[in-house]
Design a protein around this motif. Structure first.
Motif, PDB file in Angstrom:
ATOM      1  N   ILE A   1      93.916  23.179  43.160  1.00 27.42           N
ATOM      2  CA  ILE A   1      92.666  22.571  43.642  1.00 27.42           C
ATOM      3  C   ILE A   1      92.150  21.615  42.562  1.00 27.42           C
ATOM      4  O   ILE A   1      92.098  21.978  41.389  1.00 27.42           O
ATOM      5  CB  ILE A   1      91.596  23.648  43.924  1.00 27.42           C
ATOM      6  N   THR A   2      91.817  20.386  42.958  1.00 29.46           N
ATOM      7  CA  THR A   2      91.296  19.411  41.988  1.00 29.46           C
ATOM      8  C   THR A   2      89.914  18.925  42.418  1.00 29.46           C
ATOM      9  O   THR A   2      89.707  18.584  43.582  1.00 29.46           O
ATOM     10  CB  THR A   2      92.237  18.187  41.902  1.00 29.46           C
ATOM     11  N   LEU A   3      88.997  18.928  41.497  1.00 31.45           N
ATOM     12  CA  LEU A   3      87.682  18.324  41.739  1.00 31.45           C
ATOM     13  C   LEU A   3      87.667  16.966  41.060  1.00 31.45           C
ATOM     14  O   LEU A   3      87.902  16.866  39.849  1.00 31.45           O
ATOM     15  CB  LEU A   3      86.568  19.167  41.126  1.00 31.45           C
TER      16      LEU A   3
ATOM     17  N   SER B   1      82.032  30.403  37.976  1.00 31.88           N
ATOM     18  CA  SER B   1      81.296  31.667  38.169  1.00 31.88           C
ATOM     19  C   SER B   1      81.397  32.180  39.602  1.00 31.88           C
ATOM     20  O   SER B   1      81.715  33.354  39.809  1.00 31.88           O
ATOM     21  CB  SER B   1      79.837  31.532  37.736  1.00 31.88           C
ATOM     22  N   PRO B   2      81.146  31.336  40.624  1.00 30.52           N
ATOM     23  CA  PRO B   2      81.256  31.883  41.982  1.00 30.52           C
ATOM     24  C   PRO B   2      82.684  32.309  42.327  1.00 30.52           C
ATOM     25  O   PRO B   2      82.890  33.241  43.116  1.00 30.52           O
ATOM     26  CB  PRO B   2      80.806  30.729  42.886  1.00 30.52           C
ATOM     27  N   ILE B   3      83.671  31.651  41.714  1.00 34.48           N
ATOM     28  CA  ILE B   3      85.060  32.048  41.966  1.00 34.48           C
ATOM     29  C   ILE B   3      85.326  33.420  41.341  1.00 34.48           C
ATOM     30  O   ILE B   3      85.957  34.288  41.947  1.00 34.48           O
ATOM     31  CB  ILE B   3      86.024  30.968  41.422  1.00 34.48           C
ATOM     32  N   ALA B   4      84.783  33.609  40.151  1.00 37.29           N
ATOM     33  CA  ALA B   4      84.924  34.911  39.502  1.00 37.29           C
ATOM     34  C   ALA B   4      84.178  35.983  40.294  1.00 37.29           C
ATOM     35  O   ALA B   4      84.674  37.099  40.470  1.00 37.29           O
ATOM     36  CB  ALA B   4      84.394  34.840  38.064  1.00 37.29           C
TER      37      ALA B   4
ATOM     38  N   ILE C   1      84.756  27.896  48.418  1.00 33.57           N
ATOM     39  CA  ILE C   1      83.766  28.010  47.337  1.00 33.57           C
ATOM     40  C   ILE C   1      83.690  26.691  46.560  1.00 33.57           C
ATOM     41  O   ILE C   1      82.608  26.173  46.274  1.00 33.57           O
ATOM     42  CB  ILE C   1      84.140  29.164  46.362  1.00 33.57           C
ATOM     43  N   THR C   2      84.875  26.133  46.255  1.00 35.94           N
ATOM     44  CA  THR C   2      84.906  24.900  45.461  1.00 35.94           C
ATOM     45  C   THR C   2      84.232  23.749  46.201  1.00 35.94           C
ATOM     46  O   THR C   2      83.499  22.954  45.595  1.00 35.94           O
ATOM     47  CB  THR C   2      86.364  24.505  45.134  1.00 35.94           C
ATOM     48  N   ARG C   3      84.468  23.663  47.493  1.00 40.65           N
ATOM     49  CA  ARG C   3      83.847  22.580  48.285  1.00 40.65           C
ATOM     50  C   ARG C   3      82.332  22.673  48.201  1.00 40.65           C
ATOM     51  O   ARG C   3      81.634  21.672  48.060  1.00 40.65           O
ATOM     52  CB  ARG C   3      84.288  22.678  49.746  1.00 40.65           C
ATOM     53  N   GLN C   4      81.839  23.895  48.303  1.00 40.20           N
ATOM     54  CA  GLN C   4      80.399  24.089  48.243  1.00 40.20           C
ATOM     55  C   GLN C   4      79.843  23.686  46.873  1.00 40.20           C
ATOM     56  O   GLN C   4      78.864  22.938  46.781  1.00 40.20           O
ATOM     57  CB  GLN C   4      80.086  25.552  48.525  1.00 40.20           C
TER      58      GLN C   4
ATOM     59  N   ALA D   1      80.335  16.348  42.579  1.00 43.47           N
ATOM     60  CA  ALA D   1      81.713  15.874  42.418  1.00 43.47           C
ATOM     61  C   ALA D   1      82.078  15.110  43.695  1.00 43.47           C
ATOM     62  O   ALA D   1      81.647  15.474  44.781  1.00 43.47           O
ATOM     63  CB  ALA D   1      82.663  17.055  42.221  1.00 43.47           C
ATOM     64  N   THR D   2      82.874  14.040  43.559  1.00 47.04           N
ATOM     65  CA  THR D   2      83.066  13.174  44.716  1.00 47.04           C
ATOM     66  C   THR D   2      84.062  13.700  45.737  1.00 47.04           C
ATOM     67  O   THR D   2      83.941  13.454  46.919  1.00 47.04           O
ATOM     68  CB  THR D   2      83.538  11.772  44.280  1.00 47.04           C
TER      69      THR D   2
END
Ligand code: ASP
Ligand code: MG
Length: 407
Positions: A264-266, A281-284, A320-323, A330-331
């Motif tokens: 996954i890349t931001l 943190s939310p991933i953890a 989670i990352t999208r949120q 992040a774009t």
């Protein structure tokens, strides 16, 4: 002469004939004057069968009851082996996890061993019994039966060996040791005579099929030498032991391939303090393990950040990352599904230079593009396209002189 712990896996006790073979093998060791403690798994396929039955009983089987159910697989084999040994004229006693005080934490179905009481085993050994202990199971401080997670009887064996201070802990399985690469991918892979605990831990993807990783952590902590060997022949297998100077002469001891990850890349993450914490943190909190993490250097106050997670956690990690990406501005969030992590592992790289360069050159010679790189003290890993995974393993195996002919 000494105290020997012998663990036999599911394929070694798959039916009565094999259980009788195990009895012969145990007797051989006993007749040489050793004290023998046997740890058994359930018969091959039995644990899977029980899980299937549980699914039929309930869509969401209660975990405490799962432990009660799964522990029966090992109860069957220890009783049968003890009977077989007794019928051959040997004193043998089977014991379940709680009867040898395998105390675990309260995590059902993946409990961790806190301690093992050796007294009852030692007492039986003094009376010249062969002690047959059920692997994979223990008991928590409330007296509930617990199980140790798939492959957990390896950890039972190491924990019992540590508790009674055994001279050897032999893990009998259906492969004859740990190889320099997966022999299915690399036909020139060789069996290693020795491997260090840390190498074994780093070789998780290679070794996990052979030893439960937790058993290696346990062995390292209590310095229990573990001998992984075949239950179908008499050959020496692989010793998993404390690192020694002999091992450092070899630069690389194994090449592994892990196809179980997703990337996954931001894009254009603001380069400010606290941003990485906001992402991870939310991933953890979702109990997702992150493996590789790469952050690019800053350009125009922004960076790109890439990480990998196990396939099974990918969907959740992505949402989670999208949120978070939205929250921090992040774009874009990019993903890559067909990737493989290729690693070279060896304690020798601590004092050899040029290992990374040699790895990159070997991959470059095959025109394999490296997407991500990560390292530890004894491992270098490259993320590449999945379709090159097997080729990369073979190329690195020969680049580091691990092939049969060159060794
Ligand atoms: N019977 C358990 C399993 O199948 C434990 C073991 O075999 O080590 O995972
Ligand atoms: Mg196993």
């Amino acid at each position: 002469m000494g105290v020997i712990v012998q663990k036999f896996g599911g394929t070694s006790v798959a039916d009565m004939e094999r259980i009788k073979n195990v009895a012969q093998r145990v007797i051989k060791t006993y007749d040489r004057g050793n004290d023998v403690v046997v740890i058994l798994s359930a018969m091959a396929g039995v644990t899977d069968g029980l899980i299937e039955l549980a699914r039929q009983a309930s869509e969401t089987p209660d975990k405490r009851e799962m432990d009660v159910l799964l522990a029966t697989g090992e109860q069957t084999t220890v009783a049968l082996l003890s009977m077989a040994l007794r019928s051959l004229g040997y004193s043998a006693t089977s014991l379940l996890g709680f009867q040898v005080d395998v105390l675990t934490n309260k995590q059902p179905m993946s409990a961790r061993i806190i301690s093992v009481g050796g007294d009852r085993i030692r007492d039986l050994l003094t009376r010249k019994h062969i002690v047959v202990v059920a692997g994979f199971q223990g008991c928590d401080s409330d007296g509930n039966i617990t199980t140790l997670g798939r492959g957990g009887s390896d950890t039972s064996a190491v924990a019992v060996a540590a508790a009674i201070n055994a001279d050897a802990c032999e893990i009998y399985t259906d492969v004859d040791g740990i190889y320099t690469a997966d022999p299915n991918i690399c036909t020139s892979a060789r069996k290693l005579s020795h491997v260090s605990y840390d190498e074994m831990l780093e070789m998780a993807s290679l070794g996990a099929r052979v030893l439960q990783i937790r058993s290696v952590e346990f062995a390292k902590k209590y310095n229990v030498p573990v001998h992984v060997r075949s239950s179908f022949n008499e050959e020496e297998g692989t010793m998993v032991v404390k690192e020694n100077s002999e091992m450092e002469r070899l630069v690389i001891s194994g090449v592994t391939c892990d196809k179980n990850q997703r990337r996954i890349t931001l894009k254009k993450v603001p380069d400010q303090p606290g941003i990485s914490a906001k992402i991870f943190s939310p991933i953890a909190d979702a109990k997702i393990l992150v493996d590789m993490i790469i952050q690019n250097t800053r350009s125009g106050g922004e960076t790109d950040l890439t990480f990998t997670v196990a396939k099974a956690d990918f969907d959740e990690a992505l949402s989670i990352t999208r949120q978070v990406a939205g929250d921090i501005g992040a774009t874009e969030v990019l993903t890559a599904e067909s990737i493989a992590k290729i690693s070279v592992i060896g304690v020798g790289m601590k004092n050899h230079s040029g290992v990374a360069a040699a790895m990159f050159s070997a991959l470059a010679d095959e025109n394999i593009n490296i997407r991500l790189i990560s390292t530890s003290e004894i491992r270098i890993s490259c993320m590449i396209e999945e379709k090159y995974a097997e080729l990369a393993v073979r190329v690195l195996h020969s680049a580091f002189n691990l092939d049969k002919e060159t060794a």
